[in-house]
Design an enzyme around this catalytic site. Structure first.
Site, PDB file in Angstrom:
ATOM      1  N   GLY A  10       0.832  -1.215   0.000  1.00 14.20           N
ATOM      2  CA  GLY A  10       0.000   0.000   0.000  1.00 14.20           C
ATOM      3  C   GLY A  10       0.858   1.253   0.000  1.00 14.20           C
ATOM      4  O   GLY A  10       2.098   1.178  -0.077  1.00 14.20           O
ATOM      5  N   THR A  57      -6.353  -2.835  -2.108  1.00 12.00           N
ATOM      6  CA  THR A  57      -6.263  -1.385  -2.374  1.00 12.00           C
ATOM      7  C   THR A  57      -4.825  -0.970  -2.683  1.00 12.00           C
ATOM      8  O   THR A  57      -4.585   0.158  -3.075  1.00 12.00           O
ATOM      9  CB  THR A  57      -6.776  -0.551  -1.175  1.00 12.00           C
ATOM     10  OG1 THR A  57      -5.972  -0.844  -0.023  1.00 12.00           O
ATOM     11  CG2 THR A  57      -8.233  -0.849  -0.877  1.00 12.00           C
ATOM     12  N   TYR A  87     -14.661   1.394   9.906  1.00 14.69           N
ATOM     13  CA  TYR A  87     -13.210   1.633   9.979  1.00 14.69           C
ATOM     14  C   TYR A  87     -12.822   2.013  11.416  1.00 14.69           C
ATOM     15  O   TYR A  87     -11.921   1.417  12.005  1.00 14.69           O
ATOM     16  CB  TYR A  87     -12.860   2.751   9.005  1.00 14.69           C
ATOM     17  CG  TYR A  87     -11.399   3.126   8.953  1.00 14.69           C
ATOM     18  CD1 TYR A  87     -10.450   2.266   8.406  1.00 14.69           C
ATOM     19  CD2 TYR A  87     -10.967   4.374   9.419  1.00 14.69           C
ATOM     20  CE1 TYR A  87      -9.117   2.626   8.339  1.00 14.69           C
ATOM     21  CE2 TYR A  87      -9.640   4.740   9.346  1.00 14.69           C
ATOM     22  CZ  TYR A  87      -8.710   3.870   8.814  1.00 14.69           C
ATOM     23  OH  TYR A  87      -7.387   4.235   8.742  1.00 14.69           O
ATOM     24  N   LYS A 136     -10.564  -0.273  14.046  1.00 19.33           N
ATOM     25  CA  LYS A 136      -9.272   0.176  14.587  1.00 19.33           C
ATOM     26  C   LYS A 136      -9.313   0.237  16.111  1.00 19.33           C
ATOM     27  O   LYS A 136      -8.321  -0.062  16.777  1.00 19.33           O
ATOM     28  CB  LYS A 136      -8.914   1.545  14.012  1.00 19.33           C
ATOM     29  CG  LYS A 136      -8.560   1.515  12.523  1.00 19.33           C
ATOM     30  CD  LYS A 136      -7.240   0.805  12.265  1.00 19.33           C
ATOM     31  CE  LYS A 136      -6.835   0.899  10.801  1.00 19.33           C
ATOM     32  NZ  LYS A 136      -5.579   0.191  10.522  1.00 19.33           N
TER      33      LYS A 136
END
Ligand code: NAD
Ligand code: UDP
Length: 324
Positions: A17, A42, A152, A156
């Site tokens: 990434g 991604t 998200y 986290k």
């Protein structure tokens, strides 16, 4: 170095990434043998193409939500696998929750099995739409668990809880970095984040899309500064979370104007609807990083953006991705 004199070995999940690939570069420079693990959801093979052929670099295409096998010893694991731009995690909500929960569990299990130090890429998003400004690590945050960004933010937050549990229960050496908006070369020009979007729009003469009235603020960090902070944290003995970010705060409207000026574009600014739960303010308090890591950013925004401009120019010129 290992006691047998061989190189230290590091696993970087999400290593293909944007941030992961810069970390691969840095740890190779520091003399590590680097294992980059990524499912390229991604990320991109292009980000690590320059490392192929380096005998200290290995790439494993693997989804870290499944059992992770790495042969041999490991000294350090940097767990960076996760979609990171709002567009990505809105498109992949379940994968985002899975990589933050199952993926973190697998990576922690591997760290425990190898007796390796574990560093988690957490985020300023754990503070949600913050009611305390600037954000100190002691602040617990203001997150909507069932909102679009919750997939998200909560993943986290769970990952942080899991890392601390492995530390407290298994005695694992864990580190948590709370990363604030970071920019630099290797960002995807269509990843939807403010900076690549504004650069692409300005460089191709399209209007810059500012969401809401643009009064919401962010604090942007140049990638080299972030990498330095992560390097220092990984070498430190500090277990509590550490904010790494540049405290130079700017409204999104002013940021769009800065990009127009930097690129010399004659693009206009247009205003579009503000996404739900978009944080109104964001600025790191970096007192802890200054104290425990002797770290602070070296690039102010103007300087960092200047360094990044040629990358975006090239990307837009290549037109490898369609322009909006
Ligand atoms: P990125 O999308 O460029 O990198 C994430 C990488 O993880 C990609 O290469 C992707 O393919 C990989 N990945 C995703 N799910 C995976 C899975 N299940 N198995 C294996 N690989 C997987 O994003 P980035 O900006 O480089 O972010 C990297 C990390 O840093 C993320 O954990 C993100 O949450 C965190 N972070 C980034 C920022 C920022 O400003 N860039 C801010 C806060 C936190
Ligand atoms: N933003 C914007 N126009 C865009 C993309 C983003 O105004 O085309 C805004 C977005 O609403 C947010 C800020 O820019 O307020 C930063 O967005 P980004 O996606 O980069 O990061 P995050 O919201 O996760 O901090």
């Amino acid at each position: 170095m290992k006691t047998n004199g061989t190189k230290k070995r590091i696993l970087i999940t999400g290593g293909a990434g944007f941030l992961g690939s810069h970390l691969c570069d840095r740890y190779l420079q520091e003399g590590y043998e680097v294992i980059c693990m990524d499912n390229l959801s991604t990320g991109s093979a292009d980000n690590i193409a320059h490392l192929i052929g380096n005998e200290d670099f290995h790439f494993i295409n693997h989804d870290v939500t499944n059992y992770i096998h790495v042969g041999g010893e490991l000294d350090l694991i940097l767990h960076f696998a996760s979609p990171a731009s709002p567009i990505d995690y809105l498109e992949m909500p379940i994968q985002t929750l899975k990589v933050g929960s199952l993926g973190t569990h697998k990576a922690l299990g591997l760290a425990k099995a190898k007796n390796a130090r574990f560093l988690l890429a957490s985020t300023s998003e754990v503070y949600g739409d913050p009611l305390v400004h600037p954000q100190k690590e002691e602040y617990w945050g203001n997150v909507n668990p069932i909102g679009f960004r919750g997939v998200y933010d909560e993943a986290k937050r769970f990952a942080e809880a899991m890392a601390m549990a492995y530390h407290r229960y298994h005695g694992l050496e864990t580190r948590i970095v709370r990363i604030f908006n970071t920019y630099g070369a290797r960002m995807r020009i269509h990843d939807g984040r403010a900076l690549p979007t504004f650069m692409r729009q300005a460089l191709s003469g399209n209007p810059l899309t500012v969401y809401g009235d643009g009064s919401q603020t962010r604090s942007f960090t140049y990638v080299d500064d972030l990498v330095e902070g992560i390097w220092r944290l990984s070498q430190s003995d500090y277990t509590e979370p550490v904010n790494i970010g540049n405290p130079q705060e700017v409204s999104i409207l002013d940021f769009a104007k800065e990009i127009i000026e930097l690129t010399g574009s004659d693009s206009e600014i247009v205003f579009e609807e503000l996404p739900k739960d978009d944080p109104q303010v964001r600025q790191p308090d970096i007192t802890r990083a200054q104290k425990v890591l002797d770290w602070e950013p070296k690039h102010d925004r103007k300087e960092g953006l200047k360094k990044t401009l040629s990358y975006f120019k090239e990307k837009v010129k290549q037109g490898s991705e369609s322009t909006s």
